[in-house]
Scaffold this active site. Sequence first.
Site, PDB file in Angstrom:
ATOM      1  N   GLU A  48       0.767  -1.181  -0.068  1.00 18.93           N
ATOM      2  CA  GLU A  48      -0.053   0.045  -0.133  1.00 18.93           C
ATOM      3  C   GLU A  48       0.833   1.101   0.028  1.00 18.93           C
ATOM      4  O   GLU A  48       1.910   1.304   0.376  1.00 18.93           O
ATOM      5  CB  GLU A  48      -0.871  -0.020   1.139  1.00 18.93           C
ATOM      6  CG  GLU A  48      -0.102  -0.337   2.490  1.00 18.93           C
ATOM      7  CD  GLU A  48      -1.002  -0.287   3.561  1.00 18.93           C
ATOM      8  OE1 GLU A  48      -2.164  -0.969   3.580  1.00 18.93           O
ATOM      9  OE2 GLU A  48      -0.734   0.549   4.505  1.00 18.93           O
ATOM     10  N   CYS A  56       3.689   8.589   0.724  1.00 17.25           N
ATOM     11  CA  CYS A  56       4.082   8.011   1.563  1.00 17.25           C
ATOM     12  C   CYS A  56       4.344   6.221   1.392  1.00 17.25           C
ATOM     13  O   CYS A  56       3.496   5.740   0.626  1.00 17.25           O
ATOM     14  CB  CYS A  56       3.361   7.740   2.810  1.00 17.25           C
ATOM     15  SG  CYS A  56       3.444   6.759   4.418  1.00 17.25           S
ATOM     16  N   CYS A  83       6.021  -6.513   7.543  1.00 13.86           N
ATOM     17  CA  CYS A  83       7.214  -6.136   8.622  1.00 13.86           C
ATOM     18  C   CYS A  83       7.421  -7.059   9.487  1.00 13.86           C
ATOM     19  O   CYS A  83       6.451  -7.573   9.969  1.00 13.86           O
ATOM     20  CB  CYS A  83       6.862  -4.655   9.114  1.00 13.86           C
ATOM     21  SG  CYS A  83       8.154  -3.792  10.037  1.00 13.86           S
ATOM     22  N   CYS A 105       5.813  -4.128  16.146  1.00 13.56           N
ATOM     23  CA  CYS A 105       5.373  -3.068  17.315  1.00 13.56           C
ATOM     24  C   CYS A 105       4.051  -3.409  17.365  1.00 13.56           C
ATOM     25  O   CYS A 105       3.188  -3.993  16.738  1.00 13.56           O
ATOM     26  CB  CYS A 105       5.360  -1.697  16.508  1.00 13.56           C
ATOM     27  SG  CYS A 105       7.269  -1.358  16.036  1.00 13.56           S
ATOM     28  N   CYS A 109       0.887  -1.709  15.738  1.00  5.61           N
ATOM     29  CA  CYS A 109       0.859  -1.368  14.308  1.00  5.61           C
ATOM     30  C   CYS A 109       0.268  -2.633  13.171  1.00  5.61           C
ATOM     31  O   CYS A 109       0.538  -3.687  13.627  1.00  5.61           O
ATOM     32  CB  CYS A 109       2.351  -1.223  13.863  1.00  5.61           C
ATOM     33  SG  CYS A 109       2.503  -0.990  12.082  1.00  5.61           S
ATOM     34  N   GLU A 156      10.399  -1.780   7.573  1.00  6.79           N
ATOM     35  CA  GLU A 156      11.371  -0.936   8.155  1.00  6.79           C
ATOM     36  C   GLU A 156      12.631  -0.884   7.247  1.00  6.79           C
ATOM     37  O   GLU A 156      13.560  -1.635   6.766  1.00  6.79           O
ATOM     38  CB  GLU A 156      12.030  -2.056   9.241  1.00  6.79           C
ATOM     39  CG  GLU A 156      13.262  -1.340  10.144  1.00  6.79           C
ATOM     40  CD  GLU A 156      13.261   0.139  10.275  1.00  6.79           C
ATOM     41  OE1 GLU A 156      12.042   0.555  10.831  1.00  6.79           O
ATOM     42  OE2 GLU A 156      13.952   0.919   9.883  1.00  6.79           O
ATOM     43  N   LEU A 178       9.760   6.592  18.081  1.00  7.11           N
ATOM     44  CA  LEU A 178      10.249   6.706  19.680  1.00  7.11           C
ATOM     45  C   LEU A 178       9.054   5.826  20.460  1.00  7.11           C
ATOM     46  O   LEU A 178       9.036   4.829  20.969  1.00  7.11           O
ATOM     47  CB  LEU A 178      10.459   8.121  20.037  1.00  7.11           C
ATOM     48  CG  LEU A 178      11.562   8.098  21.219  1.00  7.11           C
ATOM     49  CD1 LEU A 178      12.786   7.397  21.263  1.00  7.11           C
ATOM     50  CD2 LEU A 178      11.725   9.439  21.720  1.00  7.11           C
ATOM     51  N   ASN A 236      -4.455   5.271  15.588  1.00  8.15           N
ATOM     52  CA  ASN A 236      -5.409   4.652  15.015  1.00  8.15           C
ATOM     53  C   ASN A 236      -5.701   3.638  15.652  1.00  8.15           C
ATOM     54  O   ASN A 236      -4.937   2.551  15.522  1.00  8.15           O
ATOM     55  CB  ASN A 236      -5.041   4.782  13.692  1.00  8.15           C
ATOM     56  CG  ASN A 236      -4.972   6.091  12.916  1.00  8.15           C
ATOM     57  OD1 ASN A 236      -6.000   6.630  12.750  1.00  8.15           O
ATOM     58  ND2 ASN A 236      -3.905   6.489  12.441  1.00  8.15           N
ATOM     59  N   CYS A 255      -0.765   2.703   8.151  1.00  8.82           N
ATOM     60  CA  CYS A 255      -0.023   1.733   8.530  1.00  8.82           C
ATOM     61  C   CYS A 255      -0.652   0.294   8.390  1.00  8.82           C
ATOM     62  O   CYS A 255      -0.842  -0.254   9.441  1.00  8.82           O
ATOM     63  CB  CYS A 255       0.120   1.971  10.047  1.00  8.82           C
ATOM     64  SG  CYS A 255       0.373   3.627  10.563  1.00  8.82           S
TER      65      CYS A 255
HETATM   66  N1  SAH Z   1       9.233   1.064  10.509  1.00  5.06           N
HETATM   67  C1  SAH Z   1       9.451   2.384  10.224  1.00  5.06           C
HETATM   68  C2  SAH Z   1       8.281   3.017   9.138  1.00  5.06           C
HETATM   69  C3  SAH Z   1       6.994   2.412   9.072  1.00  5.06           C
HETATM   70  S1  SAH Z   1       5.869   2.872  10.382  1.00  5.06           S
HETATM   71  C4  SAH Z   1       9.117   3.049  11.668  1.00  5.06           C
HETATM   72  O1  SAH Z   1       8.918   2.179  12.492  1.00  5.06           O
HETATM   73  O2  SAH Z   1       9.142   4.091  11.602  1.00  5.06           O
HETATM   74  C5  SAH Z   1       5.432   4.491  10.120  1.00  5.06           C
HETATM   75  C6  SAH Z   1       4.875   5.202  11.323  1.00  5.06           C
HETATM   76  O3  SAH Z   1       3.499   4.820  11.599  1.00  5.06           O
HETATM   77  C7  SAH Z   1       5.515   4.920  12.465  1.00  5.06           C
HETATM   78  O4  SAH Z   1       5.789   6.183  13.335  1.00  5.06           O
HETATM   79  C8  SAH Z   1       4.549   4.139  13.420  1.00  5.06           C
HETATM   80  O5  SAH Z   1       4.798   4.152  14.644  1.00  5.06           O
HETATM   81  C9  SAH Z   1       3.194   4.663  12.928  1.00  5.06           C
HETATM   82  N2  SAH Z   1       2.039   3.717  13.284  1.00  5.06           N
HETATM   83  C10 SAH Z   1       2.115   2.428  13.169  1.00  5.06           C
HETATM   84  N3  SAH Z   1       0.782   2.082  13.572  1.00  5.06           N
HETATM   85  C11 SAH Z   1      -0.089   3.082  13.975  1.00  5.06           C
HETATM   86  C12 SAH Z   1      -1.216   3.346  14.661  1.00  5.06           C
HETATM   87  N4  SAH Z   1      -1.941   2.261  14.861  1.00  5.06           N
HETATM   88  N5  SAH Z   1      -1.588   4.581  14.778  1.00  5.06           N
HETATM   89  C13 SAH Z   1      -0.961   5.661  14.349  1.00  5.06           C
HETATM   90  N6  SAH Z   1       0.173   5.594  13.882  1.00  5.06           N
HETATM   91  C14 SAH Z   1       0.983   4.376  13.725  1.00  5.06           C
END
Ligand code: SAH
Length: 349
Positions: free
Chosen positions: A92, A105, A112, A116, A119, A160, A215, A290, A333
């Site tokens: 996507e 984006c 991935c 996390c 996510c 990532e 972070l 989200n 995401c």
């Molecule tokens: N792996 C990389 C890039 C992909 S994630 C990274 O970790 O930065 C891109 C961004 O979307 C990150 O800051 C991630 O934390 C955020 N993200 C993931 N799930 C989310 C959610 N449910 N709500 C809001 N932001 C989210």
Amino acid sequence: MERIDLKGLPLKKLEGLIEGKGWEKYRAKQVMRWVYKGVSDFSEMTNLPQKLRRELKEWAYVGNIEIVKKHISKTGYTTKYLFKLDDGNIIETVYMKYSYGNSVCVSSQVGCNMGCSFCASTIDGCVRNLSASEMIDQVLKVQKDQCQKITHVVVMGSGEPLLNYDEVIKFLKVLNSPLGFNISFRRMTVSTCGIVPVIYKLADENLPITLSVSLHAPMDSLRNRIMPINKKFPLHELIEAVKFYVERTGRRITFEYVLIKGLNDSKLCAENLVKLIRDINCHVNLIPANPIAERDIERPKPETINEFKRLLEQNGIKVTVRRELGRDIDAACGQLRRKVLKEGVINPL
Ligand code: SAH
């Protein structure tokens, strides 16, 4: 003989190949112009000699990904695309129209495996890295579909990017090249969950891109729980790498902080965050979480978000709450891809 994908191929390499086959070097530039104009059929490259066009078909091709679904948000400012890759995988990409420009984006991997907890991209793990060609084509296809010149690119979709380093760097260089998209490195952002050794490597690459670090928690105890990568690269190592990056590149860093109700939105978290980053040249993006179908997470109340923001500001930290453009279309995401994979069908546009 396996044919070579010209999308993403460094110009020098193509020049070498073309010269090696007895053609003038400048032909390589002509080919590349067509490729980044979105032409993938050599017979349409009308300023090349017929013989060269025929030869190219034998040893080269131009990679293509295909739009299979498109969701436009109610505001009209965000469009989410689902693309099908050559091997059938689905990725996507999100287009966002801002007052300052047109941003894409981009995903860097199929899925991935960073794990996390909040996510959607990570739920089925990582299938494979994307090639530079597949990343370039996300930008190219969106640009064509929107009839708008893309001015900003963020590598913040699924995956990532620092675990797909070489292809991501190739991709950024094509975006920057006058033969490619002619986008300044300053208008490109790469987002990482904190792969420490690769942050050092990227700093030495000397590209004036923006590095964004996800972070999400200012204490190891909490970060370990929501971001497994923290067990490998704990906060003190990450912060050290970030400081090196800022010093080395002279670029301000961005910290992403997804605010999740009852988890990382307390006053204590805000205070600890201040302590952690107060002496770094940085900007903090607060992102109200989200909700995703598979995870039990909620966003904090607006008052809590504002309090968190105020505490950072009072301590001299630059901070914005990210404007949400695509929530109604699952543009956050990996959510649309998940939905489509679960439903098991892709309806035509
Ligand atoms: N792996 C990389 C890039 C992909 S994630 C990274 O970790 O930065 C891109 C961004 O979307 C990150 O800051 C991630 O934390 C955020 N993200 C993931 N799930 C989310 C959610 N449910 N709500 C809001 N932001 C989210």
